[in-house]
Design a protein around this motif. Structure first.
Motif, PDB file in Angstrom:
ATOM      1  N   GLN A  47       0.745  -1.230  -0.017  1.00  0.00           N
ATOM      2  CA  GLN A  47      -0.033   0.109   0.082  1.00  0.00           C
ATOM      3  C   GLN A  47       0.791   1.382  -0.032  1.00  0.00           C
ATOM      4  OE1 GLN A  47      -0.339  -2.581   2.065  1.00  0.00           O
ATOM      5  NE2 GLN A  47      -0.735  -1.904   4.197  1.00  0.00           N
ATOM      6  N   ASN A  48       2.016   1.252   0.599  1.00  0.00           N
ATOM      7  CA  ASN A  48       2.954   2.482   0.391  1.00  0.00           C
ATOM      8  C   ASN A  48       3.305   2.681  -1.044  1.00  0.00           C
ATOM      9  OD1 ASN A  48       3.419   2.618   3.525  1.00  0.00           O
ATOM     10  ND2 ASN A  48       4.010   0.505   3.263  1.00  0.00           N
ATOM     11  N   LEU A  49       3.836   1.550  -1.733  1.00  0.00           N
ATOM     12  CA  LEU A  49       4.059   1.959  -3.149  1.00  0.00           C
ATOM     13  C   LEU A  49       2.868   2.438  -3.832  1.00  0.00           C
ATOM     14  CD1 LEU A  49       5.654  -1.304  -4.329  1.00  0.00           C
ATOM     15  CD2 LEU A  49       7.033   0.920  -3.858  1.00  0.00           C
ATOM     16  N   PHE A  50       1.680   2.053  -3.515  1.00  0.00           N
ATOM     17  CA  PHE A  50       0.592   2.955  -4.304  1.00  0.00           C
ATOM     18  C   PHE A  50       0.588   4.353  -3.945  1.00  0.00           C
ATOM     19  CE2 PHE A  50      -3.889   3.860  -4.873  1.00  0.00           C
ATOM     20  CZ  PHE A  50      -4.270   3.585  -5.951  1.00  0.00           C
ATOM     21  N   MET A  51       0.493   4.436  -2.506  1.00  0.00           N
ATOM     22  CA  MET A  51       0.131   5.986  -1.985  1.00  0.00           C
ATOM     23  C   MET A  51       1.336   6.833  -2.519  1.00  0.00           C
ATOM     24  SD  MET A  51      -2.850   5.745  -1.097  1.00  0.00           S
ATOM     25  CE  MET A  51      -2.835   7.709  -0.692  1.00  0.00           C
ATOM     26  N   ASP A  52       2.420   6.359  -2.483  1.00  0.00           N
ATOM     27  CA  ASP A  52       3.609   7.229  -2.852  1.00  0.00           C
ATOM     28  C   ASP A  52       3.487   7.821  -4.418  1.00  0.00           C
ATOM     29  OD1 ASP A  52       4.905   6.992  -0.394  1.00  0.00           O
ATOM     30  OD2 ASP A  52       6.298   5.240  -1.226  1.00  0.00           O
ATOM     31  N   LYS A  53       2.856   7.113  -5.135  1.00  0.00           N
ATOM     32  CA  LYS A  53       2.476   7.315  -6.559  1.00  0.00           C
ATOM     33  C   LYS A  53       1.144   8.163  -6.833  1.00  0.00           C
ATOM     34  CE  LYS A  53       5.080   3.230  -8.194  1.00  0.00           C
ATOM     35  NZ  LYS A  53       4.918   2.080  -8.706  1.00  0.00           N
ATOM     36  N   VAL A  54       0.433   8.094  -5.968  1.00  0.00           N
ATOM     37  CA  VAL A  54      -1.155   8.605  -6.000  1.00  0.00           C
ATOM     38  C   VAL A  54      -1.372   9.768  -5.230  1.00  0.00           C
ATOM     39  CG1 VAL A  54      -3.454   8.060  -6.032  1.00  0.00           C
ATOM     40  CG2 VAL A  54      -1.956   6.431  -6.950  1.00  0.00           C
ATOM     41  N   LEU A  55      -0.834   9.721  -3.921  1.00  0.00           N
ATOM     42  CA  LEU A  55      -1.347  10.860  -2.875  1.00  0.00           C
ATOM     43  C   LEU A  55      -1.322  12.266  -3.574  1.00  0.00           C
ATOM     44  CD1 LEU A  55      -2.552  11.151  -0.230  1.00  0.00           C
ATOM     45  CD2 LEU A  55      -0.245  11.607   0.614  1.00  0.00           C
ATOM     46  N   TYR A  56      -2.426  12.896  -3.572  1.00  0.00           N
ATOM     47  CA  TYR A  56      -2.688  14.148  -3.959  1.00  0.00           C
ATOM     48  C   TYR A  56      -2.147  14.539  -5.492  1.00  0.00           C
ATOM     49  CZ  TYR A  56      -3.559  14.893   1.042  1.00  0.00           C
ATOM     50  OH  TYR A  56      -4.191  14.855   2.259  1.00  0.00           O
ATOM     51  N   THR A  57      -2.360  13.524  -6.232  1.00  0.00           N
ATOM     52  CA  THR A  57      -1.749  13.734  -7.871  1.00  0.00           C
ATOM     53  C   THR A  57      -3.100  13.845  -8.457  1.00  0.00           C
ATOM     54  OG1 THR A  57      -1.933  11.263  -8.166  1.00  0.00           O
ATOM     55  CG2 THR A  57       0.153  12.342  -7.329  1.00  0.00           C
ATOM     56  N   SER A  58      -3.183  14.027  -9.708  1.00  0.00           N
ATOM     57  CA  SER A  58      -4.394  14.160 -10.831  1.00  0.00           C
ATOM     58  C   SER A  58      -5.267  12.566 -10.548  1.00  0.00           C
ATOM     59  CB  SER A  58      -3.996  14.382 -12.062  1.00  0.00           C
ATOM     60  OG  SER A  58      -3.448  15.665 -12.227  1.00  0.00           O
ATOM     61  N   ALA A  59      -4.430  11.598 -10.504  1.00  0.00           N
ATOM     62  CA  ALA A  59      -5.032  10.317 -10.203  1.00  0.00           C
ATOM     63  C   ALA A  59      -5.876  10.190  -9.168  1.00  0.00           C
ATOM     64  CB  ALA A  59      -3.769   9.033 -10.302  1.00  0.00           C
ATOM     65  N   TYR A  60      -5.315  10.619  -7.949  1.00  0.00           N
ATOM     66  CA  TYR A  60      -5.868  10.768  -6.554  1.00  0.00           C
ATOM     67  C   TYR A  60      -7.391  11.454  -6.946  1.00  0.00           C
ATOM     68  CZ  TYR A  60      -6.702  12.056  -1.899  1.00  0.00           C
ATOM     69  OH  TYR A  60      -7.346  12.528  -0.829  1.00  0.00           O
ATOM     70  N   ASN A  61      -7.398  12.584  -7.752  1.00  0.00           N
ATOM     71  CA  ASN A  61      -8.377  13.337  -7.562  1.00  0.00           C
ATOM     72  C   ASN A  61      -9.472  12.759  -8.549  1.00  0.00           C
ATOM     73  OD1 ASN A  61      -7.483  15.511  -5.869  1.00  0.00           O
ATOM     74  ND2 ASN A  61      -6.511  16.567  -7.809  1.00  0.00           N
ATOM     75  N   ALA A  62      -8.981  12.061  -9.598  1.00  0.00           N
ATOM     76  CA  ALA A  62      -9.691  11.178 -10.446  1.00  0.00           C
ATOM     77  C   ALA A  62     -10.365  10.037  -9.961  1.00  0.00           C
ATOM     78  CB  ALA A  62      -8.936  10.742 -11.756  1.00  0.00           C
ATOM     79  N   ILE A  63      -9.997   9.567  -9.004  1.00  0.00           N
ATOM     80  CA  ILE A  63     -10.403   8.397  -8.343  1.00  0.00           C
ATOM     81  C   ILE A  63     -11.764   8.772  -7.422  1.00  0.00           C
ATOM     82  CG2 ILE A  63     -10.162   6.497  -6.433  1.00  0.00           C
ATOM     83  CD1 ILE A  63      -7.282   6.328  -7.320  1.00  0.00           C
ATOM     84  N   HIS A  64     -11.385  10.037  -6.634  1.00  0.00           N
ATOM     85  CA  HIS A  64     -12.333  10.651  -6.026  1.00  0.00           C
ATOM     86  C   HIS A  64     -13.722  11.191  -6.618  1.00  0.00           C
ATOM     87  CE1 HIS A  64     -10.879  10.867  -1.600  1.00  0.00           C
ATOM     88  NE2 HIS A  64      -9.609  10.717  -2.228  1.00  0.00           N
ATOM     89  N   GLU A  65     -13.064  11.696  -7.522  1.00  0.00           N
ATOM     90  CA  GLU A  65     -14.517  12.212  -8.854  1.00  0.00           C
ATOM     91  C   GLU A  65     -15.131  11.044  -9.439  1.00  0.00           C
ATOM     92  OE1 GLU A  65     -14.884  14.800 -12.957  1.00  0.00           O
ATOM     93  OE2 GLU A  65     -13.119  15.161 -11.518  1.00  0.00           O
ATOM     94  N   ALA A  66     -14.403   9.988  -9.533  1.00  0.00           N
ATOM     95  CA  ALA A  66     -15.254   8.920 -10.155  1.00  0.00           C
ATOM     96  C   ALA A  66     -16.138   8.426  -9.137  1.00  0.00           C
ATOM     97  CB  ALA A  66     -14.200   7.720 -10.787  1.00  0.00           C
ATOM     98  N   TYR A  67     -15.680   7.956  -7.944  1.00  0.00           N
ATOM     99  CA  TYR A  67     -16.580   7.631  -6.681  1.00  0.00           C
ATOM    100  C   TYR A  67     -17.693   8.618  -6.611  1.00  0.00           C
ATOM    101  CZ  TYR A  67     -17.319   6.019  -1.885  1.00  0.00           C
ATOM    102  OH  TYR A  67     -17.894   5.628  -0.814  1.00  0.00           O
ATOM    103  N   LYS A  68     -17.499   9.783  -6.435  1.00  0.00           N
ATOM    104  CA  LYS A  68     -18.608  10.806  -6.114  1.00  0.00           C
ATOM    105  C   LYS A  68     -19.544  10.779  -7.157  1.00  0.00           C
ATOM    106  CE  LYS A  68     -15.798  14.236  -3.421  1.00  0.00           C
ATOM    107  NZ  LYS A  68     -15.432  15.591  -3.439  1.00  0.00           N
ATOM    108  N   LYS A  69     -19.113  10.473  -8.357  1.00  0.00           N
ATOM    109  CA  LYS A  69     -20.192  10.658  -9.524  1.00  0.00           C
ATOM    110  C   LYS A  69     -21.111   8.973  -9.571  1.00  0.00           C
ATOM    111  CE  LYS A  69     -18.246  14.059 -12.289  1.00  0.00           C
ATOM    112  NZ  LYS A  69     -17.579  14.461 -13.536  1.00  0.00           N
ATOM    113  N   GLY A  70     -20.610   8.092  -9.084  1.00  0.00           N
ATOM    114  CA  GLY A  70     -21.275   6.692  -8.969  1.00  0.00           C
ATOM    115  C   GLY A  70     -20.618   5.440  -9.465  1.00  0.00           C
ATOM    116  N   ALA A  71     -19.061   5.751  -9.470  1.00  0.00           N
ATOM    117  CA  ALA A  71     -18.271   4.356  -9.850  1.00  0.00           C
ATOM    118  C   ALA A  71     -18.069   3.628  -8.501  1.00  0.00           C
ATOM    119  CB  ALA A  71     -16.624   4.997 -10.426  1.00  0.00           C
ATOM    120  N   THR A  72     -17.844   2.349  -8.778  1.00  0.00           N
ATOM    121  CA  THR A  72     -17.431   1.503  -7.746  1.00  0.00           C
ATOM    122  C   THR A  72     -15.901   1.356  -7.678  1.00  0.00           C
ATOM    123  OG1 THR A  72     -19.388   0.159  -7.838  1.00  0.00           O
ATOM    124  CG2 THR A  72     -17.295  -0.836  -7.070  1.00  0.00           C
TER     125      THR A  72
END
Length: 297
Positions: A135-160
């Motif tokens: 999990q550390n590898l994942f968050m090192d590459k994702v935290l507060y990046t565009s991918a992080y924001n995209a995951i949150h946006e997809a989740y808010k709009k209805g993605a699983t």
């Protein structure tokens, strides 16, 4: 006069020491704190405790996500040290239950390499699946990046948003990293319930009210989660066993799969204390949940 001054200094130091001991469990994590607010996202979380995933469990994931012919799955393999292999085997599992391989995409994002077309595509995914690994590898590459924001946006709009093993750990805001400060040589055995031992870092924050542990019963991780529960009294602690998952929608969750989920909650936050480095507390609520059981977050 000197005696009085020395006495005052000694009393001050004792007071500060006691105050520090009382608050140590709550101040070990220095990342940005969040409020536990109601989950208004339209999407769902499908959090798998690792291990083997049956075809029935994967089919349930597809059903929960509402995947249709014009939708696609996005695989995120960045937790793995071999992301290409992780993406390959994850795709193979979905194809084995009848998913068209053309409807499965993988994105091996790096922190400094996240193209706009890929990010736009991630936002449109119906199902985002995070593989196992570290999990550390994942968050090192994702935290507060565009991918992080995209995951949150997809989740808010209805993605699983789904994840297994390390992909489960990253779901919460406070994330168990797997590192022990006091016993750095990893053995997979957690023999003590000690203060300031288990490292907590920031995860995706999709599940802010709880902390996730995985491979839970099979790898006997109860001592670890008890320590985390005592040191994070504002969170529910959820231990998900292998081949088992929780499905989160809004502020409710349901257990599915083959085994059990352990739910821990500190009902007496004022009772937490430390003595000689060991943690103590009273009224820790323990629930052992079976497939089909539901609980509030």
């Amino acid at each position: 006069m000197k005696t009085v001054k020395l006495l005052l200094i000694l009393l001050t130091l004792i007071g500060l020491s006691c105050k520090s001991a009382q608050k140590s469990y709550a101040t070990q994590n220095n990342f940005k704190k969040e409020k536990n607010i109601r989950n208004t996202s339209k999407g769902k979380l499908f959090i798998i405790g690792g291990g083997k995933k049956s075809k029935l469990l994967l089919q349930e994931l597809i059903n929960v996500s509402g995947l249709k012919e014009d939708n696609f799955i996005a695989i995120l393999p960045m937790a793995s040290e071999q992301p290409d292999s992780a993406a390959y085997y994850a795709k193979k599992e979905f194809v084995a239950i009848g998913i068209n391989p053309d409807k499965i995409k993988s994105f091996n994002f790096k922190k400094e390499l996240q193209s706009k077309p890929q990010i736009d595509s991630l936002k449109k995914a119906t199902l985002i699946y995070i593989t196992g690994g570290d999990q550390n590898l994942f968050m090192d590459k994702v935290l507060y990046t565009s991918a992080y924001n995209a995951i949150h946006e997809a989740y808010k709009k209805g993605a699983t948003i789904a994840g297994t093993s390390a992909g489960a750990a990253v779901m919460s805001h406070k994330m168990i990293t797997g590192i022990e400060h006091k016993h750095p040589g990893y053995t997979g055995e957690f023999k003590t319930i000690e203060a300031e031992n288990f490292e907590i870092k920031e995860g995706l924050g999709l599940l802010p009210s709880a902390i996730i542990d995985q491979h839970f019963i099979y790898r006997m991780r109860m001592n670890r989660l008890l320590a985390v529960t005592l040191e994070n009294p504002d969170k529910k602690a959820i231990g998900i066993d292998e081949s088992t998952a929780i499905i989160v929608q809004g502020d409710s969750a349901m257990v599915t799969g083959l085994s059990q989920v352990i739910l821990l909650e500190n009902l007496n936050k004022e009772s937490i204390k430390t003595r000689n480095g060991f943690l103590g507390g009273k009224n820790i609520n323990v629930n052992i949940l079976l497939p089909g059981d539901k609980f509030k977050l």
